[in-house]
Structures are given as C-alpha cells and as structure tokens.
Write a protein that holds these residues in place. Structure first.
Motif: not given
Length: 298
Positions: A47-49, A93-95, A114-117
């Motif tokens: 996530m940092k990357m 939380g909103s797709s 990655i962002m969603e996970s």
C-alpha cells in the motif's frame, strides 16, 4: 524519563487488564499504538508503494481528485501548509467512490486491487477498535459498520530549509477515530499530552497509530480525549502516511449514548449531525476542537 504513548495489543483485548489499558489510553492520551492487528505487513508495504506512486503523479492528474465534501479530494501545498499535499477518498466502503477515485487517477488494476484489500482490512480494524472503545465504557452492540470512513494519503516534501518548521499545523481530527499508517522511516509526528507538552511519536515498524477526534469526545460524553497533534519537519526527506478517518454516524445525530449520561454527569453537548459540525469547524477556522465549545450544554 521521556513519555511514550500507550501500546495496545489487539490479540489481548479480551483480557480485562488490556481493556482497561485501552480505556485509560482513550481518556488520558486520546491516542495509542496498535500491535498484533492482523493486517499483513506485506499489504502495508504494498500500500505504501501504491500511495507513493499516486502522490508522484503530475499535478494535472492529481487535480482530478475532486472534493466530495470539503477537504476530501486533492489538497495542494498551501500558504498555511506549504510542505504538505494529499489525495483523498471520501467513503472508503463505497465501491462507486473507489471506482471514481481510481479512474480519475489512472490507477492500474494491480494498484486498485491493493487499495481495495487494504481498504477493507483497515475499515474492519477501525470498526473493531470502535467496538472495543465502546465496550471499555460499558456500551455494547454499537454498529460502527455504517459509519463512513474517509481515506487520505499524505506526502510531506521536506527540504533542508524546512527543517524545524511545521509540516502540518496543530489540530484535532473532526471525526471519531483515525487509524494511521505512519512513515516507518521518517519521524516528525508529535502529540500534545494533558499537561500541554509535546510528545514525539517515533516510527514503529508494522504498527498503526490510533488517534481519537472531536466526535469521540462528544460520543463518550467528555470521557475520551480528542488528541491535539502536529507534524514537524525533522529532516530533509520525503515523508508519507496513510490515514483512515472513521467520521460519525451516516444517519442521525452524534450524541452520547444513555450509558454515559447520568445525574452526576449530565449530557455535555447538544446532539448534532456530523457534517454540520465539520462545516462549523471549518467556517470558524477552528483547528483544535474549539468548535465543540459552541455546542456545549453544560
């Protein structure tokens, strides 16, 4: 002896002494470190990357990240905070919100994954911490699942000339709870303790920092502390952080539950809608929780 903020072990929160430690941290500090939180270190690193890549995008692309509510989109360096910039997503939380954020910043499928996970993991963590904070006050069955979480990724462009100056001014967060993945290499975050002195919050690999905001103070009927904090430029380097803000109830009012209101401790603040409070704070240019005094009943 230098003060250090409390460390809360999530694996031990079922233990009564750890639960008391959590309540003490909320009341005396308004912040605490989270360890054994179960979010994989690999996901935190990935996530940092991702955020470094997004914050390195050209300014013209970053400007596509528009506000949904004030200060929820791209924040460019300003006269007040010239070393700081950020990108934001109002409702983690909103797709649909996630899709809009990703499409406007040309996010790759891998980055979005990655962002969603990360978003789901950090939202679940915020809900769990909120529940444990409530339970520490004897309040059970609160549904924090539907409280919107705002996501903000931050970059501090620290230069040699900036050492000793502020990256971000002293403030309290407007919402209920902030979960921060701080830069694990670059320090600078400082919190104000109950005596008004600043305490440095050094990097702590693999942990998160939890900060309580103004809504936590109202919701706990004044028991919890809304921590004042700032970022200082300590060295000439780039600093990144990832903040998730659990704001307040999506529907209805922010108000203290009846479990924390009694004859000896009457309700301290009038009920209000979170978004109205955020606007009140912004329109009065109040940064460190002073706006709560405008809503006091006692």
């Amino acid at each position: 002896m230098e003060e250090t903020i409390p460390v809360i072990d999530l694996e031990n929160l079922s233990d009564q002494s750890e639960c008391k430690k959590l309540r003490d941290a909320c009341e005396k500090w308004g912040c605490f470190r989270l360890i054994n939180h179960s979010i994989p270190l690999t996901l935190m690193a990935e996530m940092k990357m991702v955020i470094e890549a997004l914050l390195d995008l050209p300014v013209e692309i970053k400007k596509n990240n528009k506000d949904v509510i004030a200060r929820s989109g791209y924040k460019a360096p300003s006269d007040v905070n010239p070393l700081y910039e950020a990108l934001g997503l109002y409702d983690l939380g909103s797709s649909q919100a996630m899709q809009d954020f990703c499409s406007k910043l040309n996010v790759t499928p891998y980055q979005r994954q990655i962002m969603e996970s990360y978003g789901k993991a950090i939202h679940d963590l915020a809900v769990k911490i909120g529940e444990k904070m409530a339970e520490s006050l004897g309040i059970f069955g609160v549904d924090f699942e539907d409280w919107p979480c705002q996501f903000r990724i931050n970059k501090y462009n620290f230069t040699p000339e900036a050492v000793g100056s502020l990256g971000v001014q002293l403030h309290t967060d407007s919402g209920f709870l902030t979960i921060l993945q701080d830069d694990e290499n670059v320090g600078g975050l400082e919190i104000m303790n109950s005596s008004g002195s600043f305490v440095s919050v050094p990097p702590f690999h693999g942990s998160f920092l939890a900060n309580l905001g103004d809504i936590a103070k109202v919701w706990s009927n004044g028991r919890f502390c809304n921590v004042k904090h700032r970022v200082q430029c300590k060295e000439a380097t780039t600093r990144f952080s990832i903040a998730t803000f659990m704001l307040g109830p999506r529907k209805g009012n922010v108000e203290a539950p009846i479990e924390v209101v009694d004859h000896d401790r009457p309700r301290l603040y009038q009920p209000f809608v979170y978004e109205d409070y955020r606007k009140l704070k912004a329109s009065n240019d109040m940064h460190v929780g002073e706006a709560l005094e405008l809503l006091r009943l006692v």
